[in-house]
Design a protein around this motif. Sequence first.
Motif, PDB file in Angstrom:
ATOM      1  N   GLN A 160       0.940  -1.352   0.025  1.00 52.36           N
ATOM      2  CA  GLN A 160      -0.119  -0.214   0.268  1.00 52.36           C
ATOM      3  C   GLN A 160       0.962   1.222   0.041  1.00 52.36           C
ATOM      4  O   GLN A 160       2.007   1.387   0.680  1.00 52.36           O
ATOM      5  CB  GLN A 160      -0.674  -0.069   1.277  1.00 52.36           C
ATOM      6  CG  GLN A 160      -0.276   0.300   2.487  1.00 52.36           C
ATOM      7  CD  GLN A 160      -1.219  -0.111   3.755  1.00 52.36           C
ATOM      8  OE1 GLN A 160      -1.990  -0.745   3.632  1.00 52.36           O
ATOM      9  NE2 GLN A 160      -0.812   0.494   4.784  1.00 52.36           N
ATOM     10  N   ARG A 161      -0.047   2.243  -0.577  1.00 52.01           N
ATOM     11  CA  ARG A 161       0.887   3.568  -0.608  1.00 52.01           C
ATOM     12  C   ARG A 161       0.238   4.551   0.506  1.00 52.01           C
ATOM     13  O   ARG A 161      -0.916   4.387   0.713  1.00 52.01           O
ATOM     14  CB  ARG A 161       0.858   4.285  -2.068  1.00 52.01           C
ATOM     15  CG  ARG A 161       1.717   3.712  -3.030  1.00 52.01           C
ATOM     16  CD  ARG A 161       1.138   4.067  -4.431  1.00 52.01           C
ATOM     17  NE  ARG A 161      -0.211   3.580  -4.510  1.00 52.01           N
ATOM     18  CZ  ARG A 161      -0.822   3.840  -5.678  1.00 52.01           C
ATOM     19  NH1 ARG A 161      -0.654   4.566  -6.584  1.00 52.01           N
ATOM     20  NH2 ARG A 161      -2.099   3.359  -5.755  1.00 52.01           N
ATOM     21  N   GLU A 162       1.028   5.474   0.993  1.00 50.99           N
ATOM     22  CA  GLU A 162       0.575   6.661   1.912  1.00 50.99           C
ATOM     23  C   GLU A 162      -0.498   7.405   0.933  1.00 50.99           C
ATOM     24  O   GLU A 162      -0.034   7.707  -0.089  1.00 50.99           O
ATOM     25  CB  GLU A 162       1.609   7.369   2.658  1.00 50.99           C
ATOM     26  CG  GLU A 162       1.886   6.583   3.667  1.00 50.99           C
ATOM     27  CD  GLU A 162       3.029   7.350   4.445  1.00 50.99           C
ATOM     28  OE1 GLU A 162       2.755   8.732   4.548  1.00 50.99           O
ATOM     29  OE2 GLU A 162       4.019   7.007   4.837  1.00 50.99           O
ATOM     30  N   LEU A 263       6.866   7.827 -14.034  1.00 46.98           N
ATOM     31  CA  LEU A 263       7.630   8.506 -14.917  1.00 46.98           C
ATOM     32  C   LEU A 263       7.837   9.929 -14.838  1.00 46.98           C
ATOM     33  O   LEU A 263       8.096  10.686 -15.743  1.00 46.98           O
ATOM     34  CB  LEU A 263       7.220   7.988 -16.357  1.00 46.98           C
ATOM     35  CG  LEU A 263       7.639   6.598 -16.866  1.00 46.98           C
ATOM     36  CD1 LEU A 263       7.126   6.250 -18.365  1.00 46.98           C
ATOM     37  CD2 LEU A 263       9.022   6.283 -16.899  1.00 46.98           C
ATOM     38  N   GLY A 268      12.931  14.115  -7.260  1.00 48.14           N
ATOM     39  CA  GLY A 268      13.401  12.936  -6.611  1.00 48.14           C
ATOM     40  C   GLY A 268      12.395  12.423  -5.651  1.00 48.14           C
ATOM     41  O   GLY A 268      11.555  12.990  -5.449  1.00 48.14           O
ATOM     42  N   TRP A 269      12.724  11.034  -5.073  1.00 49.06           N
ATOM     43  CA  TRP A 269      11.896  10.286  -4.235  1.00 49.06           C
ATOM     44  C   TRP A 269      12.259  10.453  -2.730  1.00 49.06           C
ATOM     45  O   TRP A 269      13.340  10.742  -2.504  1.00 49.06           O
ATOM     46  CB  TRP A 269      11.700   8.808  -4.557  1.00 49.06           C
ATOM     47  CG  TRP A 269      13.055   8.251  -5.376  1.00 49.06           C
ATOM     48  CD1 TRP A 269      13.433   8.421  -6.391  1.00 49.06           C
ATOM     49  CD2 TRP A 269      13.874   7.721  -4.411  1.00 49.06           C
ATOM     50  NE1 TRP A 269      14.625   7.701  -6.455  1.00 49.06           N
ATOM     51  CE2 TRP A 269      14.952   7.307  -5.026  1.00 49.06           C
ATOM     52  CE3 TRP A 269      14.138   7.406  -3.082  1.00 49.06           C
ATOM     53  CZ2 TRP A 269      16.200   6.620  -5.058  1.00 49.06           C
ATOM     54  CZ3 TRP A 269      15.297   6.697  -2.688  1.00 49.06           C
ATOM     55  CH2 TRP A 269      16.420   6.444  -3.598  1.00 49.06           C
ATOM     56  N   CYS A 273       9.720   5.057   3.067  1.00 51.55           N
ATOM     57  CA  CYS A 273       9.984   3.507   2.691  1.00 51.55           C
ATOM     58  C   CYS A 273      10.978   3.569   1.596  1.00 51.55           C
ATOM     59  O   CYS A 273      12.113   2.963   1.730  1.00 51.55           O
ATOM     60  CB  CYS A 273       8.857   2.739   2.278  1.00 51.55           C
ATOM     61  SG  CYS A 273       7.904   2.293   4.018  1.00 51.55           S
TER      62      CYS A 273
HETATM   63  O1  LIG Z   1       6.883   0.353   1.147  1.00 52.68           O
HETATM   64  C1  LIG Z   1       5.980   1.218   1.233  1.00 52.68           C
HETATM   65  O2  LIG Z   1       6.074   2.047   2.205  1.00 52.68           O
HETATM   66  C2  LIG Z   1       5.612   1.928  -0.050  1.00 52.68           C
HETATM   67  O3  LIG Z   1       6.387   2.803  -0.689  1.00 52.68           O
HETATM   68  C3  LIG Z   1       5.672   3.472  -1.975  1.00 52.68           C
HETATM   69  O4  LIG Z   1       4.669   4.200  -1.526  1.00 52.68           O
HETATM   70  P1  LIG Z   1       4.729   5.784  -0.766  1.00 52.68           P
HETATM   71  O5  LIG Z   1       6.337   6.019  -0.346  1.00 52.68           O
HETATM   72  O6  LIG Z   1       3.644   6.084  -0.081  1.00 52.68           O
HETATM   73  O7  LIG Z   1       4.718   6.875  -2.048  1.00 52.68           O
HETATM   74  P2  LIG Z   1       4.741   6.636  -3.825  1.00 52.68           P
HETATM   75  O8  LIG Z   1       3.607   7.101  -4.324  1.00 52.68           O
HETATM   76  O9  LIG Z   1       5.295   5.550  -4.274  1.00 52.68           O
HETATM   77  O10 LIG Z   1       5.976   7.908  -3.822  1.00 52.68           O
HETATM   78  C4  LIG Z   1       7.273   7.847  -3.241  1.00 52.68           C
HETATM   79  C5  LIG Z   1       8.145   8.988  -3.923  1.00 52.68           C
HETATM   80  O11 LIG Z   1       8.219   8.692  -5.235  1.00 52.68           O
HETATM   81  C6  LIG Z   1       8.057  10.229  -5.741  1.00 52.68           C
HETATM   82  N1  LIG Z   1       7.690   9.884  -7.166  1.00 52.68           N
HETATM   83  C7  LIG Z   1       6.833   8.948  -7.614  1.00 52.68           C
HETATM   84  C8  LIG Z   1       6.470   8.757  -8.775  1.00 52.68           C
HETATM   85  C9  LIG Z   1       6.981   9.529  -9.772  1.00 52.68           C
HETATM   86  O12 LIG Z   1       6.598   9.250 -11.043  1.00 52.68           O
HETATM   87  N2  LIG Z   1       7.946  10.383  -9.474  1.00 52.68           N
HETATM   88  C10 LIG Z   1       8.223  10.594  -8.311  1.00 52.68           C
HETATM   89  O13 LIG Z   1       9.105  11.668  -7.977  1.00 52.68           O
HETATM   90  C11 LIG Z   1       7.167  10.566  -5.108  1.00 52.68           C
HETATM   91  O14 LIG Z   1       7.163  12.268  -5.145  1.00 52.68           O
HETATM   92  C12 LIG Z   1       7.615  10.358  -3.454  1.00 52.68           C
HETATM   93  O15 LIG Z   1       8.395  11.174  -2.908  1.00 52.68           O
HETATM   94  C13 LIG Z   1       5.269   2.483  -2.797  1.00 52.68           C
HETATM   95  O16 LIG Z   1       4.710   2.797  -3.813  1.00 52.68           O
HETATM   96  C14 LIG Z   1       4.381   1.287  -2.091  1.00 52.68           C
HETATM   97  O17 LIG Z   1       3.822   0.300  -2.990  1.00 52.68           O
HETATM   98  C15 LIG Z   1       4.911   0.804  -0.749  1.00 52.68           C
HETATM   99  O18 LIG Z   1       4.178  -0.045  -0.246  1.00 52.68           O
END
Ligand SMILES: O=C(O)[C@H]1O[C@H](OP(=O)(O)OP(=O)(O)OC[C@H]2O[C@@H](n3ccc(=O)[nH]c3=O)[C@H](O)[C@@H]2O)[C@H](O)[C@@H](O)[C@@H]1O
Length: 435
Positions: A160-162, A263, A268-269, A273
């Motif tokens: 799951q995602r937040e 994409l 950045g991310w 998690c």
């Molecule tokens: O293990 C976990 O806790 C979870 O980590 C992520 O979920 P989450 O951290 O809630 O958020 P995401 O939507 O995946 O985004 C993560 C980061 O990537 C960045 N991101 C995401 C997508 C994108 O195209 N570009 C991008 O920069 C977001 O801004 C964010 O900072 C995973 O998507 C979930 O499947 C997983 O369960």
Amino acid sequence: MNLSIVGSGYVGTTVAACLADLGHEVVTIDIDEDIVDAINNGESPIHEPGLDELVAEHGGGRLRASTDYEEILDTELTMLALPTPSNDDGSIDLQFMEAGAASIGEALAGTENAAADPHLVVTKSTVVPNTTEDRLAPRIADAGLERGADFLVASNPEFQREGTAVADFLNPDKLVFGTDDDRATALLNDLYAPLREAADGDVPVVETGIAEAEMIKYANNTFLATKVSLINDIGNICKEFGVDAYEVADAIGLDDRIGEQFLRSGVGWGGSCFPKDTDAIIAAAQEQGYDPAVLSAAVELNDAQPERLLSLIDDHVDVSGKRIAVLGLAFKPGTDDIRNTRAVPVIEGLQERGADIVAYDPVATENMRERYPDIEYADSAAIALEGASGAVVVTGWDEFGALDAEFDEMAAPVVVDGRRSIKRRDGITYEGLTW
Ligand SMILES: O=C(O)[C@H]1O[C@H](OP(=O)(O)OP(=O)(O)OC[C@H]2O[C@@H](n3ccc(=O)[nH]c3=O)[C@H](O)[C@@H]2O)[C@H](O)[C@@H](O)[C@@H]1O
Ligand SMILES: NC(=O)C1=CN([C@@H]2O[C@H](COP(=O)(O)OP(=O)(O)OC[C@H]3O[C@@H](n4cnc5c(N)ncnc54)[C@H](O)[C@@H]3O)[C@@H](O)[C@H]2O)C=CC1
């Protein structure tokens, strides 16, 4: 089915409330009495869309909470949803998991109830391969229990995602059951039967080994994190050539082998998690003597994106002593979570340059205020932009896309967009990070 979940945070509470909604009797066990009281009073201890309603409906009924591990004795299986943070060197810190496993063992050992079936302990938390086998099962057994006779272990990672946790849990892309015993597999099948019935469409079940299940979770998260780093790498190349990385991403996303999600290039991310899980699996691999080059490069690139953002603002304005607006503080839109948000390196980079920062986020301001109490926080993007000599977009909140005349109130309308949130318009000097 009667089940217990140890750890009632983001994952534990969401999973518990959803499983109660699907008809199970669920008790969560947490050391935090405020969390326990909230759930029993029908109040969600965390913010997730849809969770308030579920906890309001089932809290104190089919969904209960307790601080007492003895509660697990009335249940058939217990999930461990405890934190797995990082040590200083990035490796996984298993202290909470080991403490939880030991408490489960002690509770099970204390029972007079000579149950015919062994209790199933399921690792829900994200743990590096072999943790359940080598670190958790032995802690349960320490209480004098025999694995196979008194208890079984399994891994059932959570994806799951937040911000969309309830919807993600109820409609998963897959369920992963890591087991080494048919009795464990059967219990997990019973547990998820109502979910599979209620879900929109078929939910594939991956039946695999325990360590494989643990690794699937890391492969999933690090693949996604690396995908974002790769599109950021490509985006940085695009920027050098004056090419729009978003048009490029839209086109390559049409290739089924690539896929359109994850994409969005930019700063950045972050989050609770991706950074910790990437660090943990790199550290675990290195401990085995393997250095994962691509994952390490993905982290390095991610760490460098905020500096690229700052260098773009440097190209247009000397920020020292100037008012600079930071738009967006949460690690992604839709949450007030600031754990590992890219806003931190951006704020620190601006502070090093002597900027006078004014920050705005629709929901994460209070969390950021605790970390940086001395920064000015604005109540709206418009107020943050007023009189600013530059603005940087760090979180892609939809509302930033509607900003327009607000830029006219800036002292110098330089806008560096790390999320492709702002529309280019006449009268502003606009720099996209990768377009
Ligand atoms: O293990 C976990 O806790 C979870 O980590 C992520 O979920 P989450 O951290 O809630 O958020 P995401 O939507 O995946 O985004 C993560 C980061 O990537 C960045 N991101 C995401 C997508 C994108 O195209 N570009 C991008 O920069 C977001 O801004 C964010 O900072 C995973 O998507 C979930 O499947 C997983 O369960
Ligand atoms: N947050 C998320 O969206 C996701 C998290 N995960 C993983 O799930 C695991 C749990 O993460 P979160 O739910 O975010 O953590 P969290 O920090 O929100 O919740 C953990 C809870 O455990 C409690 N706790 C700590 N020690 C305890 C003990 N000894 N006994 C009982 N309770 C105790 C804490 O009080 C807290 O309420 C981690 O491994 C994480 O990587 C996996 C998928 C998504």
